[in-house]
Design a protein around this motif. Structure first.
Motif, short mmCIF file in Angstrom:
data_model
loop_
_atom_site.label_atom_id
_atom_site.label_comp_id
_atom_site.label_asym_id
_atom_site.label_seq_id
_atom_site.Cartn_x
_atom_site.Cartn_y
_atom_site.Cartn_z
N ILE A 56 6.06 11.85 -3.66
CA ILE A 56 5.26 12.29 -2.59
C ILE A 56 4.56 13.68 -2.86
O ILE A 56 5.22 14.36 -3.44
N ASN A 57 3.36 13.60 -2.45
CA ASN A 57 2.74 15.15 -2.63
C ASN A 57 2.33 15.72 -1.28
O ASN A 57 2.21 15.03 -0.18
N ASP A 58 1.86 16.98 -1.43
CA ASP A 58 1.50 17.70 0.04
C ASP A 58 0.10 16.89 0.50
O ASP A 58 0.01 17.11 1.78
N ARG A 59 -0.60 16.08 -0.26
CA ARG A 59 -1.61 15.41 0.39
C ARG A 59 -1.22 13.97 1.16
O ARG A 59 -2.41 13.26 1.56
N GLY A 60 -0.03 13.61 0.85
CA GLY A 60 0.41 12.35 1.73
C GLY A 60 0.31 11.32 0.79
O GLY A 60 0.54 9.99 1.15
N ILE A 61 0.15 11.49 -0.44
CA ILE A 61 0.04 10.31 -1.59
C ILE A 61 1.54 9.97 -1.77
O ILE A 61 1.96 10.94 -2.51
N ILE A 111 6.42 -2.09 -12.80
CA ILE A 111 5.53 -2.21 -11.85
C ILE A 111 5.53 -1.02 -10.76
O ILE A 111 6.66 -0.41 -10.55
N GLY A 112 4.40 -0.69 -10.31
CA GLY A 112 4.17 0.48 -9.46
C GLY A 112 3.27 0.49 -8.52
O GLY A 112 1.98 -0.16 -8.70
N ALA A 113 3.02 1.22 -7.43
CA ALA A 113 2.14 1.43 -6.43
C ALA A 113 1.96 2.85 -5.82
O ALA A 113 3.05 3.49 -6.07
N SER A 114 0.85 3.01 -5.34
CA SER A 114 0.40 4.26 -4.77
C SER A 114 -0.24 4.16 -3.60
O SER A 114 -1.21 3.42 -3.35
N PHE A 115 0.21 4.80 -2.37
CA PHE A 115 -0.34 4.55 -1.17
C PHE A 115 -0.72 6.00 -0.53
O PHE A 115 0.03 7.03 -0.55
N LYS A 163 -3.77 7.37 5.38
CA LYS A 163 -4.94 6.26 5.52
C LYS A 163 -4.11 4.79 5.16
O LYS A 163 -4.92 3.98 4.44
N LEU A 164 -3.26 4.33 5.81
CA LEU A 164 -2.66 3.04 5.40
C LEU A 164 -3.46 1.91 5.80
O LEU A 164 -3.57 0.97 5.20
N ASN A 165 -4.34 2.02 6.88
CA ASN A 165 -5.15 0.87 7.28
C ASN A 165 -6.53 1.06 6.33
O ASN A 165 -7.44 0.02 6.67
N GLU A 166 -6.65 1.71 5.50
CA GLU A 166 -7.98 1.83 4.68
C GLU A 166 -7.37 1.30 3.23
O GLU A 166 -6.71 1.10 2.50
#
Length: 351
Positions: A305-310, A327-331, A335-338
């Motif tokens: 996780i980084n300071d921008r919330g990614i 397999i991987g994912a980034s969130f 802005k979880l609803n976007e």
């Protein structure tokens, strides 16, 4: 009265070999950046070894968004001392370059005029090697660039490795040449790169690292021969052991400062953190924290996780001796609803 000598064993501190300048802080960078698969929608890699010892690697990447798929095919052969019949895969070979190598080449047939038909002819050659430590790598990618690289390791001198790379486009001509020199000894590691681009502009980049009992000090400088000017310079200091290491880097003409720390917590857990600050364009410090957990000898998970919330997650497993899946994912946790989250997969086959 007799005396008894008692010897207390002193534990030895393992010190890794002196790294190259770009590898200072590499373990922390690998924990933070490597094996996260969301940057590409899908990535495929196939590694094969032919009976004659040629290693073939084929890569394909489907990026996120509407960007075109990129791919490459590469063949590498380590040459042993003696006589070798080598059948190279379809690629253009710069014959003048090969005649300058420390072995003798005998070609099957005479090459014709260079064009699309000639550029992809299969070339059989026989090499009478005068020394060991030589390998030839050729690759061709979807950008229509053919690369031929000749490596000489410990051939000219002990600890010295030389690489000569030629890039050629059958449709556009020469894309430039590059000479790379690496010299490593127990207390230092230095490199020099000389790059001649398609416009015949020559640039040189030199870096070096010296080390003593785990402490590292390194520097880098770039020079434009045509302009007779220094184009870049960087510096770094660090300390490295098998269990943990730390480094401070000042790059981009000492305008971007980075601090990296890596620790092997135990046999299953590793962690890394990176903080960076751009003197010219940033008013805040960027921070990334990542961890790797080894589930079993064949599988591991990673999170960061980084300071921008990614936030990013990844899973890698070796299904069998010839297949590895990731397999991987980034969130964006803010802005979880976007839309905008990314997911990707990696497939690696070996045979």
């Amino acid at each position: 009265m007799s005396s008894i000598d008692v010897k207390i064993p002193v534990p030895k501190v393992f010190l890794a070999p002196i790294p190259a300048f770009s590898d200072i802080g590499k373990t922390a960078n690998d924990i933070i950046n490597k094996d996260f698969y969301h940057n590409a929608a899908a990535a495929l890699e196939v590694k094969l070894k032919a009976p004659n010892g040629v290693n073939f690697t084929t890569k394909g990447t489907s990026p996120q968004g509407d960007n075109p798929i990129s791919a490459s095919v590469e063949g590498k052969k380590a040459l042993d001392k003696g006589t070798l019949n080598l059948d190279l895969f379809a690629a253009y070979i710069p014959f003048d370059l090969m005649y300058s190598l420390p072995f003798v080449i005998i070609f099957n047939g005479t090459p014709g005029r260079l064009g699309h038909s000639d550029a992809f002819k299969r070339v059989s050659l026989k090499a009478f090697l005068r020394s060991t430590g030589i390998s030839i790598t050729q690759s061709w990618n979807t950008a229509d660039v053919l690369m031929t690289k000749v490596e000489l390791a410990n051939t000219l001198a002990n600890g010295l490795k030389a690489e000569l790379t030629n890039n050629f486009s059958p449709s556009k001509g020469s894309k430039g040449q590059k000479l790379s020199l690496y010299f490593q000894q127990p207390q230092f590691h230095t490199r020099a790169f000389f790059d001649l681009n398609a416009q015949q502009a020559l640039t040189a980049n030199v870096d070096g690292v010296i080390g003593y009992e785990g402490f590292l000090v390194g520097g880098e400088a770039g020079y434009d021969v045509q302009k007779a000017a220094i184009t870049r310079y960087s510096a770094s200091v660090g300390y490295s052991t098998a269990q943990y290491n730390a480094a401070i880097l000042a790059t981009n003409n000492l305008s971007i400062f980075s601090a990296l720390y890596y620790q092997k917590v135990n046999s299953a857990v590793e962690a890394g953190v990176k903080a960076s600050y751009d003197v010219k364009s940033s008013s805040t410090v960027g921070i990334e924290v990542a961890s790797k957990y080894k589930i079993d000898p064949l599988s591991f998970m990673k999170a960061k996780i980084n300071d921008r919330g990614i936030a990013s997650l990844a899973y890698n497993t070796k299904v069998n001796t010839g297949f590895t899946f990731g397999i991987g994912a980034s969130f964006d946790t803010q802005k979880l609803n976007e839309a905008g989250h990314k997911i990707g997969a990696s497939f690696t086959f070996e045979g």
